[in-house]
Design a protein around this motif. Sequence first.
Motif, PDB file in Angstrom:
ATOM      1  N   ILE A 148       0.842  -1.204   0.000  1.00 31.55           N
ATOM      2  CA  ILE A 148       0.000   0.000   0.000  1.00 31.55           C
ATOM      3  C   ILE A 148       0.879   1.256   0.000  1.00 31.55           C
ATOM      4  O   ILE A 148       0.690   2.181  -0.809  1.00 31.55           O
ATOM      5  N   ARG A 149       1.894   1.259   0.877  1.00 28.30           N
ATOM      6  CA  ARG A 149       2.774   2.439   0.980  1.00 28.30           C
ATOM      7  C   ARG A 149       3.483   2.700  -0.349  1.00 28.30           C
ATOM      8  O   ARG A 149       3.552   3.831  -0.832  1.00 28.30           O
ATOM      9  N   LEU A 150       3.994   1.636  -0.991  1.00 28.08           N
ATOM     10  CA  LEU A 150       4.761   1.830  -2.229  1.00 28.08           C
ATOM     11  C   LEU A 150       3.861   2.315  -3.366  1.00 28.08           C
ATOM     12  O   LEU A 150       4.176   3.277  -4.060  1.00 28.08           O
ATOM     13  N   ILE A 151       2.712   1.680  -3.537  1.00 29.57           N
ATOM     14  CA  ILE A 151       1.804   2.093  -4.628  1.00 29.57           C
ATOM     15  C   ILE A 151       1.331   3.522  -4.385  1.00 29.57           C
ATOM     16  O   ILE A 151       1.210   4.335  -5.296  1.00 29.57           O
ATOM     17  N   ALA A 152       1.118   3.854  -3.107  1.00 28.51           N
ATOM     18  CA  ALA A 152       0.614   5.195  -2.765  1.00 28.51           C
ATOM     19  C   ALA A 152       1.674   6.281  -2.892  1.00 28.51           C
ATOM     20  O   ALA A 152       1.404   7.375  -3.386  1.00 28.51           O
ATOM     21  N   LYS A 153       2.906   5.960  -2.489  1.00 30.87           N
ATOM     22  CA  LYS A 153       3.934   7.001  -2.420  1.00 30.87           C
ATOM     23  C   LYS A 153       4.708   7.198  -3.723  1.00 30.87           C
ATOM     24  O   LYS A 153       5.341   8.233  -3.928  1.00 30.87           O
ATOM     25  N   MET A 154       4.688   6.205  -4.591  1.00 30.91           N
ATOM     26  CA  MET A 154       5.486   6.318  -5.818  1.00 30.91           C
ATOM     27  C   MET A 154       5.139   7.576  -6.609  1.00 30.91           C
ATOM     28  O   MET A 154       6.039   8.311  -7.019  1.00 30.91           O
ATOM     29  N   PRO A 155       3.866   7.897  -6.848  1.00 37.21           N
ATOM     30  CA  PRO A 155       3.558   9.137  -7.575  1.00 37.21           C
ATOM     31  C   PRO A 155       4.035  10.394  -6.836  1.00 37.21           C
ATOM     32  O   PRO A 155       4.518  11.352  -7.456  1.00 37.21           O
ATOM     33  N   THR A 156       3.940  10.382  -5.511  1.00 33.20           N
ATOM     34  CA  THR A 156       4.369  11.552  -4.729  1.00 33.20           C
ATOM     35  C   THR A 156       5.871  11.763  -4.887  1.00 33.20           C
ATOM     36  O   THR A 156       6.333  12.881  -5.122  1.00 33.20           O
ATOM     37  N   ILE A 157       6.615  10.671  -4.784  1.00 32.54           N
ATOM     38  CA  ILE A 157       8.079  10.758  -4.917  1.00 32.54           C
ATOM     39  C   ILE A 157       8.459  11.108  -6.354  1.00 32.54           C
ATOM     40  O   ILE A 157       9.330  11.951  -6.594  1.00 32.54           O
ATOM     41  N   ALA A 158       7.765  10.504  -7.325  1.00 29.57           N
ATOM     42  CA  ALA A 158       8.058  10.777  -8.737  1.00 29.57           C
ATOM     43  C   ALA A 158       7.828  12.251  -9.059  1.00 29.57           C
ATOM     44  O   ALA A 158       8.661  12.914  -9.685  1.00 29.57           O
ATOM     45  N   ALA A 159       6.706  12.784  -8.591  1.00 27.35           N
ATOM     46  CA  ALA A 159       6.409  14.201  -8.843  1.00 27.35           C
ATOM     47  C   ALA A 159       7.437  15.090  -8.156  1.00 27.35           C
ATOM     48  O   ALA A 159       7.864  16.118  -8.694  1.00 27.35           O
ATOM     49  N   ALA A 160       7.893  14.651  -6.964  1.00 28.04           N
ATOM     50  CA  ALA A 160       8.897  15.447  -6.237  1.00 28.04           C
ATOM     51  C   ALA A 160      10.206  15.496  -7.022  1.00 28.04           C
ATOM     52  O   ALA A 160      10.876  16.536  -7.073  1.00 28.04           O
ATOM     53  N   CYS A 161      10.558  14.381  -7.679  1.00 26.06           N
ATOM     54  CA  CYS A 161      11.775  14.361  -8.515  1.00 26.06           C
ATOM     55  C   CYS A 161      11.658  15.413  -9.617  1.00 26.06           C
ATOM     56  O   CYS A 161      12.597  16.170  -9.875  1.00 26.06           O
ATOM     57  N   TYR A 162      10.491  15.456 -10.246  1.00 32.59           N
ATOM     58  CA  TYR A 162      10.281  16.411 -11.344  1.00 32.59           C
ATOM     59  C   TYR A 162      10.306  17.849 -10.833  1.00 32.59           C
ATOM     60  O   TYR A 162      11.011  18.701 -11.373  1.00 32.59           O
ATOM     61  N   ARG A 163       9.585  18.103  -9.734  1.00 35.25           N
ATOM     62  CA  ARG A 163       9.501  19.468  -9.221  1.00 35.25           C
ATOM     63  C   ARG A 163      10.892  19.967  -8.814  1.00 35.25           C
ATOM     64  O   ARG A 163      11.255  21.112  -9.053  1.00 35.25           O
ATOM     65  N   TYR A 164      11.687  19.046  -8.207  1.00 33.98           N
ATOM     66  CA  TYR A 164      13.039  19.456  -7.784  1.00 33.98           C
ATOM     67  C   TYR A 164      13.884  19.806  -9.013  1.00 33.98           C
ATOM     68  O   TYR A 164      14.617  20.786  -9.024  1.00 33.98           O
ATOM     69  N   SER A 165      13.692  19.031 -10.096  1.00 33.03           N
ATOM     70  CA  SER A 165      14.531  19.230 -11.293  1.00 33.03           C
ATOM     71  C   SER A 165      14.205  20.558 -11.989  1.00 33.03           C
ATOM     72  O   SER A 165      15.029  21.111 -12.704  1.00 33.03           O
ATOM     73  N   ILE A 166      12.980  21.081 -11.769  1.00 32.19           N
ATOM     74  CA  ILE A 166      12.653  22.370 -12.416  1.00 32.19           C
ATOM     75  C   ILE A 166      12.631  23.510 -11.403  1.00 32.19           C
ATOM     76  O   ILE A 166      12.208  24.629 -11.716  1.00 32.19           O
ATOM     77  N   GLY A 167      13.050  23.224 -10.183  1.00 32.91           N
ATOM     78  CA  GLY A 167      13.161  24.298  -9.193  1.00 32.91           C
ATOM     79  C   GLY A 167      11.834  24.778  -8.643  1.00 32.91           C
ATOM     80  O   GLY A 167      11.729  25.882  -8.104  1.00 32.91           O
ATOM     81  N   TRP A 168      10.794  23.950  -8.756  1.00 33.15           N
ATOM     82  CA  TRP A 168       9.490  24.342  -8.193  1.00 33.15           C
ATOM     83  C   TRP A 168       9.292  23.659  -6.854  1.00 33.15           C
ATOM     84  O   TRP A 168       9.842  22.573  -6.616  1.00 33.15           O
ATOM     85  N   PRO A 169       8.489  24.253  -5.969  1.00 31.49           N
ATOM     86  CA  PRO A 169       8.231  23.619  -4.661  1.00 31.49           C
ATOM     87  C   PRO A 169       7.452  22.321  -4.839  1.00 31.49           C
ATOM     88  O   PRO A 169       6.619  22.209  -5.750  1.00 31.49           O
ATOM     89  N   MET A 170       7.734  21.334  -3.993  1.00 34.19           N
ATOM     90  CA  MET A 170       7.006  20.072  -4.067  1.00 34.19           C
ATOM     91  C   MET A 170       5.576  20.277  -3.604  1.00 34.19           C
ATOM     92  O   MET A 170       5.302  21.179  -2.796  1.00 34.19           O
ATOM     93  N   ARG A 171       4.636  19.522  -4.146  1.00 36.55           N
ATOM     94  CA  ARG A 171       3.221  19.659  -3.779  1.00 36.55           C
ATOM     95  C   ARG A 171       2.808  18.484  -2.917  1.00 36.55           C
ATOM     96  O   ARG A 171       3.224  17.348  -3.151  1.00 36.55           O
TER      97      ARG A 171
END
Length: 431
Positions: A166-189
């Motif tokens: 449950i944790r992995l399926i739930a958190k993967m999108p959050t972590i993936a989006a955080a990778c993208y936001r960090y790469s473009i210098g935007w705050p994580m959501r």
Amino acid sequence: MSESKIVKLVDESSNRSSELPLISGTLGPACIDIGTLYKDTGHFTYDPGYGSTASTKSAITYIDGDEGVLLYRGYPIEQLAQQSSFLEVSYLLLNGELPNKAQFEGFEHDITHHTMMHEAQKNFFHGFHHDAHPMAMLAAAVASLSAFYHDDLNVDDPADRKLAAIRLIAKMPTIAAACYRYSIGWPMRYPRNNLEYVDRFLHMMFEVPSEPLQMNPVAAKALDLLFILHADHEQNASTSTVRLVGSTGANPYASIAAGITALWGPAHGGANEAVLKQLKEIGTPDKVETAVKRAKDKNDSFRLMGFGHRVYKNFDPRAKIIREMCHKVLAELGVNDPLLDVAMKLEEAALKDDYFVERKLYPNVDFYSGIIYKALGIPTEMFTVMFAIARTSGWIAHWIEQHETPGSRIGRPRQIYTGADVRDYVPTAKR
Ligand code: SDX
């Protein structure tokens, strides 16, 4: 599953023999159980790419490469693509049956309430340069989950295994989006619990601090379908990696992180990123013939990325669905991408060419998917991250199946030794 026939193997040089059971599953080729071969004959088997080797029994996914068939727990991928959702498919892969309404609502509630990552985990991102590849950040961030969820985890406890899933399926999108936001210098959501799984991911990816994000149902539906198609695929390289790491009793988060690193390779999930780069390099349909010529040249390491498959010697059924999706989604989004013309011309040229026909090389799941990701505004470096989000459901389903299977042993292949014969140490003065 049945064991009936016996295959007798005789080593005529030593006159030693072995009587090996033939094991059949529900579908697919029978397997020779070689468990006693070394004891009986003193020989190993040798199959470096595992082209003729079954590494395990599994009830999760079935592929018939000659017929282009893909079943998740017996359901044809075409039917799941048309009628299901990624979260429902994830439930199916994990539990073996489609959920009823109450079961799905319970599963969705659990996933929704495990989407946040520990605030301290965000510090990991700040150790990366902004241009770090998101697959490197994803692998590290997922591995770091094993630091947050280790002490109280018992891999032999079904409840702990389910919670890890449950944790992995739930958190993967959050972590993936955080990778993208960090790469473009935007705050994580933060994940929004009032949104469904894919909408929640798109919101974390694209919502800007200064204005609310206009959700796009076409994009969400397209991404949900791509996630369904990428959710599992039998004993592919990354799933086999997860199983091998899992066979040591390693933490599930560390096992999935190993799967992420295996997926990254351009011969595997990294191909979707490589396809887009290759289509851009080819540039226009009139340059396709040159690319096909290079792909056939044994002196050129150039390969048509997104083409060929170890198992499919027919069309990858997922590629067929994605190719149809391309036209529909780009039209609905009002996107006219010339790279789609290049891709279609490349497919047409390759499928008419004897080199590809003789080797039964067809477009695979990675050939068209990048064109849709691009139309959804997802950057090329994030394509394999999309694959990883979806494949997490398959990976963790296999990890759980492995731990539920009585008598599972650590994976430990042997080898053919080709190094130096035994010899004595030579002092430095005499070298
Ligand atoms: C995925 O396993 C899975 O299920 C994976 C996956 C999943 O969902 O998990 O389906 C996802 O990884 C799909 C594959 C993505 N990779 C690519 O698109 C990369 C390009 N494809 C190739 O590198 C290759 O086709 C593989 C890696 C996919 C398969 O490799 P194999 O089975 O080891 O095949 P091979 O290298 O032995 O090729 C057989 C012949 C060779 O020629 P000959 O030596 O017989 O003369 O076909 C040729 C190869 O040179 N060949 C290609 C080619 N793929 C194979 N020639 C040109 N272009 C290609 N793409």
